[in-house]
Design an enzyme around this catalytic site. Structure first.
Site, short mmCIF file in Angstrom:
data_model
loop_
_atom_site.label_atom_id
_atom_site.label_comp_id
_atom_site.label_asym_id
_atom_site.label_seq_id
_atom_site.Cartn_x
_atom_site.Cartn_y
_atom_site.Cartn_z
N SER A 89 0.74 -1.40 -0.05
CA SER A 89 -0.01 0.10 0.00
C SER A 89 0.95 1.40 -0.02
CB SER A 89 -0.81 0.02 1.13
OG SER A 89 -0.14 -0.14 2.47
N ARG A 220 -8.52 11.00 7.10
CA ARG A 220 -7.86 10.49 8.01
C ARG A 220 -6.25 10.46 7.55
NH1 ARG A 220 -3.76 6.02 8.35
NH2 ARG A 220 -3.83 5.08 10.42
N THR A 243 6.00 1.31 10.93
CA THR A 243 4.92 0.72 10.11
C THR A 243 3.89 0.21 11.09
OG1 THR A 243 4.17 -0.78 8.14
CG2 THR A 243 6.16 -1.43 9.43
N GLY A 244 2.71 0.04 10.71
CA GLY A 244 1.65 -0.67 11.48
C GLY A 244 0.38 0.16 11.57
#
Ligand code: ASP
Length: 332
Positions: A89, A220, A243-244
């Site tokens: 992504s 968002r 990341t996460g």
């Protein structure tokens, strides 16, 4: 009532020993390196999140060799991931928001002079990392968002691009059909490229780029474009990327914490694990629910990573070596 996690570590691969991590919450002075590592500490060095970071690192290494600019190197490494639709992504093929629109977040930082640029909720532009760099170099500002960021990019000559692939449209349609009328919709998976480079003299540059959490509410913004959260560099110390689930990083200035832990003497993998433990202690939920992962490198090229996701790995690349390495898995 929330359960305070005890913060144990399950070891994956060769990296780190349990004593190293057990002492990580205190500001341990020792800079202990993992037992063995296929990419020994050296500068220049490039580290990044996930397996797909390896090609980006190698592109960064090549650009660094050609230009001697660690900033160019980081930007070009990330551009490679942004234009590759096959990764999770980032950029082209990014996961759309709940309205079916791909909104990208990115930031770039340069250690000398503590320079930074950032864009958030940017749509229709393939290379948000380069737009972030233009914000840093051509405006008096640090961060542009939404339509303002898009208009800025268009004025700077970035072409308008349809970032949605057929595969993403199909998946979004399926997701939309499955959503009950009740709010809020359930978001899905995500990944980010966060890449930090150290040049031969120990100068640091870093960048971060993502489409963020899949099917997020329109508008968002996650941790990735927020300096100190999804990315942070300090030229006297090193840099870190995340990341996460951004919501579980940005409430704590996660990458700033990692860099500060390194400043106090922790090895990068220790610093990442200690930050996760500190976040978990404040948040109160078990580690397995947090989905937070960090990669870090100090100005001498010592590198490491830790995460609550067992699948999290990172890539490290020097002039001599390049590999995908396991991160320390931090568990409750
Ligand atoms: N941290 C990113 C975000 O929350 C997504 C990811 O890294 O997977 O937007």
């Amino acid at each position: 009532m929330s359960t305070k996690p005890q913060g144990g570590i399950s070891r994956r691969g060769f990296i780190a020993n349990s004593t190293l991590i057990a002492t990580a919450v205190s500001l341990a002075p020792a800079r202990r390196a993992p037992a063995q590592q296929s990419v020994p500490a050296a500068v220049p060095c490039f580290v990044s999140t996930w397996k797909f970071g390896q090609l980006a690192n190698e592109r960064s290494r090549q650009v660094y060799q050609e230009t001697h600019s660690v900033l160019d190197a980081v930007e070009q490494g990330i551009r490679l991931v942004e234009e590759d639709a096959s990764n999770g992504s980032v950029g082209l093929g990014g996961i759309p928001n709940a309205d079916g629109i791909v909104q990208l977040d990115a930031c770039i930082m340069y250690g000398p002079g503590q320079k930074a640029g950032s864009v958030a909720a940017l749509s229709g532009i393939l290379h948000p990392i380069s737009v972030a760099r233009q914000v840093m170099e051509k405006t008096r500002h640090v961060m542009l968002v939404g339509e303002g960021a898009r208009q800025f990019a268009l004025r700077e000559g970035f072409p308008e691009v349809d970032l949605l692939t057929e595969e993403r449209v199909e998946a979004w349609n399926k997701w939309k059909a499955e959503q009950a009328a009740a709010e809020p919709p359930e978001p899905v998976g995500h990944d980010t490229i966060a890449l930090v480079g150290i040049d031969k003299r120990g100068n640091v540059a870093g960048g971060c780029s993502t489409s963020g959490m899949g099917y997020k509410l329109p508008g968002r913004v996650g941790d990735s474009p927020i300096l100190g959260s999804g990315l942070y560099v300090d030229n006297s110390v090193g840099g870190a990327g995340a990341t996460g689930v951004g919501e579980n990083v940005m409430r704590f200035c996660g990458c700033f914490m990692v860099v500060e832990a390194m400043r106090h003497g922790m090895h990068p993998s220790e610093a990442c694990a200690a930050t996760i433990r500190r976040i978990a202690a404040m948040d109160g939920r078990p580690m397995s629910e947090l989905h937070i992962n960090f990669v870090a490198v100090d100005r001498h090229g010592n590198h490491g990573a830790a995460g609550t996701d067992p699948s999290f790995d990172y890539a490290a690349t020097t002039a001599e070596a390049s590999d995908v390495l396991p991160a320390v898995h931090v568990v409750s």
